[in-house]
Scaffold this motif. Structure first.
Motif, PDB file in Angstrom:
ATOM      1  N   THR A 180     -36.302 -45.881 -96.147  1.00 10.63           N
ATOM      2  CA  THR A 180     -36.163 -47.123 -96.911  1.00 10.63           C
ATOM      3  C   THR A 180     -35.125 -48.033 -96.257  1.00 10.63           C
ATOM      4  O   THR A 180     -34.381 -47.611 -95.386  1.00 10.63           O
ATOM      5  N   CYS A 181     -35.147 -49.301 -96.674  1.00 13.70           N
ATOM      6  CA  CYS A 181     -34.302 -50.318 -96.044  1.00 13.70           C
ATOM      7  C   CYS A 181     -33.061 -50.613 -96.896  1.00 13.70           C
ATOM      8  O   CYS A 181     -33.015 -50.315 -98.085  1.00 13.70           O
ATOM      9  N   ALA A 182     -32.111 -51.241 -96.271  1.00 13.51           N
ATOM     10  CA  ALA A 182     -30.851 -51.594 -96.909  1.00 13.51           C
ATOM     11  C   ALA A 182     -31.045 -52.410 -98.181  1.00 13.51           C
ATOM     12  O   ALA A 182     -30.427 -52.146 -99.217  1.00 13.51           O
ATOM     13  N   GLU A 183     -31.923 -53.392 -98.113  1.00 13.33           N
ATOM     14  CA  GLU A 183     -32.114 -54.291 -99.242  1.00 13.33           C
ATOM     15  C   GLU A 183     -32.661 -53.554-100.455  1.00 13.33           C
ATOM     16  O   GLU A 183     -32.316 -53.846-101.600  1.00 13.33           O
ATOM     17  N   ARG A 184     -33.561 -52.588-100.202  1.00 10.49           N
ATOM     18  CA  ARG A 184     -34.149 -51.848-101.324  1.00 10.49           C
ATOM     19  C   ARG A 184     -33.181 -50.828-101.913  1.00 10.49           C
ATOM     20  O   ARG A 184     -33.188 -50.581-103.113  1.00 10.49           O
ATOM     21  N   VAL A 185     -32.339 -50.254-101.064  1.00  8.54           N
ATOM     22  CA  VAL A 185     -31.324 -49.350-101.605  1.00  8.54           C
ATOM     23  C   VAL A 185     -30.376 -50.136-102.510  1.00  8.54           C
ATOM     24  O   VAL A 185     -30.062 -49.713-103.633  1.00  8.54           O
TER      25      VAL A 185
ATOM     26  N   PRO B 217     -34.922 -59.949 -93.835  1.00  5.55           N
ATOM     27  CA  PRO B 217     -35.499 -58.766 -94.496  1.00  5.55           C
ATOM     28  C   PRO B 217     -36.957 -58.585 -94.066  1.00  5.55           C
ATOM     29  O   PRO B 217     -37.683 -59.568 -93.863  1.00  5.55           O
ATOM     30  N   CYS B 218     -37.408 -57.345 -93.980  1.00  6.17           N
ATOM     31  CA  CYS B 218     -38.815 -57.092 -93.656  1.00  6.17           C
ATOM     32  C   CYS B 218     -39.677 -57.522 -94.835  1.00  6.17           C
ATOM     33  O   CYS B 218     -39.184 -57.741 -95.951  1.00  6.17           O
ATOM     34  N   GLY B 219     -40.962 -57.638 -94.612  1.00  6.54           N
ATOM     35  CA  GLY B 219     -41.858 -58.098 -95.660  1.00  6.54           C
ATOM     36  C   GLY B 219     -41.844 -57.204 -96.892  1.00  6.54           C
ATOM     37  O   GLY B 219     -41.936 -57.686 -98.030  1.00  6.54           O
ATOM     38  N   MET B 220     -41.709 -55.906 -96.683  1.00  6.65           N
ATOM     39  CA  MET B 220     -41.698 -54.989 -97.814  1.00  6.65           C
ATOM     40  C   MET B 220     -40.474 -55.250 -98.699  1.00  6.65           C
ATOM     41  O   MET B 220     -40.573 -55.259 -99.931  1.00  6.65           O
ATOM     42  N   CYS B 221     -39.342 -55.486 -98.074  1.00 10.80           N
ATOM     43  CA  CYS B 221     -38.127 -55.778 -98.853  1.00 10.80           C
ATOM     44  C   CYS B 221     -38.232 -57.140 -99.544  1.00 10.80           C
ATOM     45  O   CYS B 221     -37.762 -57.302-100.670  1.00 10.80           O
ATOM     46  N   ARG B 222     -38.829 -58.109 -98.882  1.00 15.81           N
ATOM     47  CA  ARG B 222     -39.003 -59.407 -99.531  1.00 15.81           C
ATOM     48  C   ARG B 222     -39.795 -59.229-100.826  1.00 15.81           C
ATOM     49  O   ARG B 222     -39.497 -59.826-101.862  1.00 15.81           O
TER      50      ARG B 222
ATOM     51  N   ALA C 213     -42.601 -52.270 -86.709  1.00 17.98           N
ATOM     52  CA  ALA C 213     -41.211 -52.556 -86.357  1.00 17.98           C
ATOM     53  C   ALA C 213     -40.291 -52.280 -87.538  1.00 17.98           C
ATOM     54  O   ALA C 213     -39.152 -51.857 -87.364  1.00 17.98           O
ATOM     55  N   SER C 214     -40.783 -52.514 -88.750  1.00 13.92           N
ATOM     56  CA  SER C 214     -40.072 -52.060 -89.947  1.00 13.92           C
ATOM     57  C   SER C 214     -40.634 -50.681 -90.271  1.00 13.92           C
ATOM     58  O   SER C 214     -41.712 -50.553 -90.854  1.00 13.92           O
ATOM     59  N   TYR C 215     -39.906 -49.658 -89.863  1.00 17.71           N
ATOM     60  CA  TYR C 215     -40.445 -48.289 -89.903  1.00 17.71           C
ATOM     61  C   TYR C 215     -41.138 -47.923 -91.226  1.00 17.71           C
ATOM     62  O   TYR C 215     -42.207 -47.305 -91.209  1.00 17.71           O
TER      63      TYR C 215
END
Ligand SMILES: [Zn+2]
Ligand SMILES: [Zn+2]
Ligand SMILES: [Zn+2]
Ligand SMILES: [Zn+2]
Lengths: 156, 156, 156, 156
Positions: free
Chosen positions: B72-77, B107-112, C66-68
């Protein structure tokens, strides 16, 4: 002795704390799409420098999204918080999961994989049902033949 | 007046705090696979009952997994932690993201998509580069024509 | 009889076909980030109206990003293709997975959960190593106490 | 001339084919949890060696899971299939998405990120509503300031 008063390695106080924490965390869920609340709790091993005997616990709950695959589960929210706080493989003594079902509900496969990165294979995962009864399995039992950091080595 | 001393709605103290927080959070990342550290910070709107003028900030960093899609990414954490703490749509004043790149990394698309569930469309997202300089876009600019709770209504 | 010439329910031709298919699929992977190629194959149960004895197989490979966390695994690409083609629970006879490792590599937890929605618990999953040797486990063994459609009932 | 008979670079036949394909793909969705069917279509650029003028299209639909975050979207199923078939950056001429809504529904952020890896920034994404009317945006418009392979370079 065999009868050491521990339940899967936890004292009664620790188990009680793990149980109450994930049940309380369940109430913090954001799940307007599934209406399925889940709470998770992570019991840390006592720090050698700690002067308190209070169990240290980190919690999480599910956070859903209008695009269902983008949401996340209770276990991953809890573990994400723990990792950011500096806890890594070796730091965790037990995991608790609570739902509103009468049945014992286990972590989904994605969460088992997420947890696997930071839990030892013999770490117990307690699944609490609505009534607070539990079923318990180790990390290794929940994800046999698992695929961890040892298989795909980190970059140098 | 036009010159109200605010930067995209934030005071200098708030912006400084947002920036420092995501840079510090970056150091807590677990990213052995990408070696790409990311930190995120969420600035809460001041509580009406708060007596302090200190900005309240919640942070996160990326937590990777041997199975890359499970990480998972920083934004989602950060946002997961915030939601569990009870914060919802309307609670957030700004987002900060920091990497180790000279470039401004978004932010990646998933985090957006994950953020979209809880941010207003005019909430600013500050992208800080290695040197602490920033580029800023609103939530709505980062995910135009977005798909939120309004499109897929929650269950009754 | 006990010696029915089948290997976990598959004929030698079916097993050979499953093995070759996932090894060939492996070559179609897009994995510039992990450099870890994985191929997957799904063997369909013979259609009652089929006049051919050729095993029908659907394949997939990992597709990274690129976003794992946004990437996907071989098993999910294969099963996504199969489901879109109309295959559902009851349609699958076996799963094959192949990597470039000497070891037998199992599906990640996320894929086990994805597969669980469409596989019967006694469906065999064959894990082929670099040399084409295999280890086999059933779906139920790979994801014990699993959480499927029966636990979270579909909407009416 | 300005009036070249093309709609965002597509011939009328191509656009018609893209539209029909994603609408038909929508019927193949597995979405018992959201009851929200989505179909996606990818139009390939004509192969230089192709003797046919028929548009080549690859389709997908959403495949949900009892654990919501484990499911996947129409766009990713379609692109996964395309990538496994050997298509990469430079191969795609347009994307189509169809839902059952009167409104024009855009890809979620996660899918925008997944597509971004393989689409050029000026590739048009057509969003078809229930009635077959469309709204169109380029990949770059849907994910501005995006984070692609160029930012996080592949391993050597
Ligand atoms: Zn989960
Ligand atoms: Zn992200
Ligand atoms: Zn997987
Ligand atoms: Zn999507």
């Amino acid at each position: 002795t065999e009868n050491d008063g521990l339940i899967h390695g936890l004292s009664a106080v620790e188990l009680q704390s793990l149980c109450v924490s994930c049940i309380e965390a369940r109430a913090t869920a954001y799940c307007p799409y599934s209406l399925f609340r889940v709470g998770a709790s992570l019991l840390l091993k006592p720090s050698p420098t700690s002067f308190t005997s209070n169990p240290t616990i980190i919690t999480g709950a599910n956070v859903e999204n209008a695009s269902y695959p983008v949401g996340t589960c209770a276990e991953r929210v809890a573990m994400g918080t723990a990792v950011i706080a500096g806890h890594r493989l070796g730091a965790f003594k037990a995991v608790g999961v609570a739902t509103d079902l009468d049945d014992f509900c286990s972590p989904c496969g994605m969460c088992r994989q997420f947890l696997r990165e930071f839990l030892e294979l013999d770490t117990p995962v307690f699944m609490f049902n609505k009534g607070g009864m539990f079923k318990v399995r180790t990390m290794g039992e929940l994800l046999p033949l698992s695929f961890g950091p040892d298989v795909l080595p980190p970059r140098e």
